[in-house]
Design a protein around this motif. Structure first.
Motif, PDB file in Angstrom:
ATOM      1  N   CYS A  91      77.418  44.531 -55.216  1.00  0.00           N
ATOM      2  CA  CYS A  91      77.792  45.116 -54.139  1.00  0.00           C
ATOM      3  C   CYS A  91      77.571  46.524 -53.747  1.00  0.00           C
ATOM      4  N   VAL A  92      77.914  47.058 -54.532  1.00  0.00           N
ATOM      5  CA  VAL A  92      77.742  48.846 -54.510  1.00  0.00           C
ATOM      6  C   VAL A  92      75.987  49.031 -54.395  1.00  0.00           C
ATOM      7  N   ARG A 145      80.562  43.456 -58.685  1.00  0.00           N
ATOM      8  CA  ARG A 145      80.739  44.952 -58.342  1.00  0.00           C
ATOM      9  C   ARG A 145      79.416  45.603 -58.059  1.00  0.00           C
ATOM     10  N   LEU A 159      86.133  48.211 -52.112  1.00  0.00           N
ATOM     11  CA  LEU A 159      85.056  49.119 -51.923  1.00  0.00           C
ATOM     12  C   LEU A 159      84.950  49.649 -50.347  1.00  0.00           C
ATOM     13  N   TYR A 216      85.953  43.509 -52.185  1.00  0.00           N
ATOM     14  CA  TYR A 216      85.368  44.200 -51.032  1.00  0.00           C
ATOM     15  C   TYR A 216      86.455  45.237 -50.438  1.00  0.00           C
TER      16      TYR A 216
END
Length: 162
Positions: A99-100, A96, A133, A130
């Motif tokens: 990805c952020v 996470r 987000l 995904y």
């Protein structure tokens, strides 16, 4: 957890889990027998693209991400990224955080959207992350991936505006 630029000095920590993940053949469309030299060239990107590592307080590598333009020319305003988390650290928020980080990088770099070209259908952890987000599945290539235990499964194309 700190996310910083990856260097060739990080590669000895990345390679073991990179190799394990790729050789398992469950999540990446890379050749299963990718050599270490080929892997290094594919993963450690040169500017303006980037590769980063997530490290713990002692500097141990927990995971890595590469981020780049998805296309060239008139499609170069769409970013993409790939992620690998050391399986010993899965479920701890590393994916996470990476990805952020890549979404923030793409937005700051002026990209208009982010697209993932090949998310394996049935990779519920990645698809769930995904989606959480802001990514949506645009379409699925039927039987686009030959999973070692599930057989032929789809490959999702996922997208989110920035």
């Amino acid at each position: 957890m700190l996310i910083r630029e990856a260097t060739t000095e990080d590669w000895p920590a990345i390679w073991p889990f990179f190799h394990e993940i790729v050789a398992a053949g469950e999540t990446f469309t890379y050749p299963l027998h990718l050599s270490e030299t080929e892997a290094l060239d594919w993963w450690l990107l040169k500017p303006p693209n980037r590769t980063v590592v997530a490290v713990d307080d002692e500097g141990g590598v927990l995971g890595t991400a590469k981020m780049n333009n998805n296309h060239m020319g008139n499609g170069s305003h769409i970013a993409s990224a790939s992620y690998m988390v050391d399986p010993r650290h899965s479920g701890q928020g590393v994916g996470r955080a990476l990805c952020v980080y890549t979404i923030d990088w793409a937005r700051a770099a002026g990209f208009r959207a982010m697209q993932f070209n090949a998310v394996v259908e049935g990779n519920d952890a990645a698809v769930g992350l995904y989606r959480s987000l802001g990514f949506d599945v645009l379409g699925t290539l039927p039987e686009g991936f030959n999973h070692p235990t599930k057989g032929f499964v789809g490959l999702h194309i996922m997208h989110r505006p920035l």
